[in-house]
Motif scaffolding. Structure first.
Motif, PDB file in Angstrom:
ATOM      1  N   MET A   1       3.978  57.153  57.609  1.00 34.01           N
ATOM      2  CA  MET A   1       5.404  56.968  57.842  1.00 34.01           C
ATOM      3  C   MET A   1       6.229  57.696  56.795  1.00 34.01           C
ATOM      4  O   MET A   1       7.282  58.261  57.088  1.00 34.01           O
ATOM      5  N   MET A   2       5.765  57.717  55.541  1.00 38.91           N
ATOM      6  CA  MET A   2       6.499  58.406  54.488  1.00 38.91           C
ATOM      7  C   MET A   2       6.574  59.900  54.778  1.00 38.91           C
ATOM      8  O   MET A   2       7.619  60.528  54.562  1.00 38.91           O
ATOM      9  N   ARG A   3       5.499  60.474  55.275  1.00 38.70           N
ATOM     10  CA  ARG A   3       5.525  61.904  55.623  1.00 38.70           C
ATOM     11  C   ARG A   3       6.574  62.177  56.695  1.00 38.70           C
ATOM     12  O   ARG A   3       7.329  63.152  56.613  1.00 38.70           O
ATOM     13  N   ALA A   4       6.616  61.309  57.692  1.00 40.06           N
ATOM     14  CA  ALA A   4       7.615  61.468  58.748  1.00 40.06           C
ATOM     15  C   ALA A   4       9.029  61.283  58.205  1.00 40.06           C
ATOM     16  O   ALA A   4       9.973  61.962  58.620  1.00 40.06           O
ATOM     17  N   PHE A   5       9.162  60.350  57.271  1.00 38.67           N
ATOM     18  CA  PHE A   5      10.466  60.078  56.669  1.00 38.67           C
ATOM     19  C   PHE A   5      10.967  61.296  55.890  1.00 38.67           C
ATOM     20  O   PHE A   5      12.133  61.689  55.996  1.00 38.67           O
TER      21      PHE A   5
END
Length: 403
Positions: free
Chosen positions: A75-79
């Protein structure tokens, strides 16, 4: 022989969401029974349970919780990609990424979003307090996590509201972590004495090495930092309009910005603490400022008016490049400090008594020059008893008070 009673039909009907007579809602975040881990939510009334079930049925497997099988790192990568796509400043993206990699990833980064809970949040806070992180760091990481949740909730990463527990639960854990950090900060910090700092000879040796790395300006850059207490980012952001010369011939330097470490030159950001201030230059080194100002006025092109032009080899991140030059100069000159110690030397020499080789300037004035919020910050860090304090006191108290 009696057979084992079958489970009730509403639990075996293939639906991902069920309401139990005990006012609990059971559901599969993936939207498919048997895929992933089933979760439960307790409610006080049947009406509350039914409302939650209706919301989950409308979104489970397609909206809320659709990406619950992803890890928090996923999720952090997508964020980060979302922030880049929407034009969030590079500095903000880098700060969030740094907070995540340094703190969140080690504690809960590999946990699936469907399995996050107040226990996960507690594990993060416990890891930070165990590592001795200070209050501002804990606040920054908590802010990063909140921003991630705000991104992930409407995009299907969390199967329930409050993935890290209720506001009350998080507040309790966060408050305890901050209290622990505050107790640690009460320990007296190591004071910086004059004999800890580089001497004028040390500074000039470093300046000569910096001149080789930054021809035409390196020597003066070091001397200006030593005689003003400015940080390197603040020095590189100086323009001739920041040099204030009053009617009496006194010079002050207005500090309203510093170079942005992440954006291309000449992008700037407010100085540390966000508060503008003014500082002085020791009169012995006044010639440095006058010479730099004259050269800045004569310079043409995009760098007209800037006291320190970019190094010919630097590209976009001039501040970072200058930090690299400082490291090279320190190695060549066997300088035993980092560049920031020029600021410590300015403060220590300004405050030290003349008998010890200092200028004995007023505490309140030096506090203003450094930009410290409180005089106690300056005092606790730099004002220490001198070796000859008893002799000085005896000499000054021979006469009656008011003599």
């Amino acid at each position: 022989m009696s057979s084992r009673p079958a489970r009730s039909a509403h639990v075996r009907d293939g639906q991902p969401v069920h309401v139990l007579p005990s006012h609990r809602v059971t559901y599969w975040p993936s939207g498919t029974p048997g895929v992933g881990r089933r979760k439960w939510i307790r409610h006080k009334t049947a009406e509350e349970a039914q409302a939650t079930a209706d919301r989950l049925r409308a979104s489970c497997g397609t909206g809320l919780g659709a990406l619950a099988h992803k890890t928090l790192r996923d999720m952090m990568r997508a964020f980060v990609q979302h922030m880049e796509n929407t034009g969030v400043p590079t500095g903000t993206r880098n700060q969030y990424r740094s907070n995540f990699n340094a703190h969140i990833l080690d504690a809960i980064g590999e946990v699936k979003c469907a399995d996050l809970s107040i226990r996960s949040y507690t594990a993060l806070m416990d890891a930070m307090t165990a590592a001795g992180d200070k209050g501002p760091t804990i606040k920054a990481v908590n802010r990063t996590l909140n921003s991630m949740v705000s991104f992930g909730e409407p995009r299907g990463y969390f199967p329930t509201e409050n993935p890290f527990g209720t506001d009350r639960q998080r507040k309790s854990v966060f408050s305890e972590a901050m209290k622990t950090a505050a107790r640690r900060s009460e320990t007296p910090r190591t004071q910086i004495r004059l004999d800890h700092c580089p001497s004028r000879t040390d500074v000039e040796k470093f300046a000569v090495a910096f001149e080789r790395a930054y021809p035409g300006f390196g020597f003066q850059l070091v001397l200006l930092a030593y005689s003003t207490g400015l940080r390197i980012g603040e020095i590189l952001a100086l323009r001739i309009c920041d040099i204030l010369d009053n009617e009496d011939g006194d010079i002050e330097i207005s500090v309203t910005r510093q170079l942005d470490r992440h954006q291309p030159w000449p992008a700037t950001v407010p100085p540390k603490g966000g508060r503008p201030r003014t500082t002085i230059v020791w009169d012995y080194y006044r010639w440095v400022l006058e010479d730099l100002t004259a050269k800045a006025r004569a310079r043409t092109g995009a760098e007209h008016g800037w006291l320190f032009p970019r190094h010919p080899s630097s590209q976009k991140a001039w501040l970072r490049y200058a930090g690299g030059l400082a490291t090279v100069a320190a190695t060549e000159s066997e300088w035993g400090w980092n560049f920031h110690w020029l600021r410590h030397a300015f403060a220590s020499v300004s405050l030290a008594p003349q008998s010890a080789g200092g200028y004995e300037l007023e505490l309140a004035s030096v506090q203003r020059y450094l930009g410290h919020r409180k005089p106690s910050t300056t005092q606790d860090m730099y004002l220490v008893p001198q070796k000859e304090h008893i002799k000085n006191a005896r000499r000054r108290t021979k006469e009656a008070p008011g003599h």
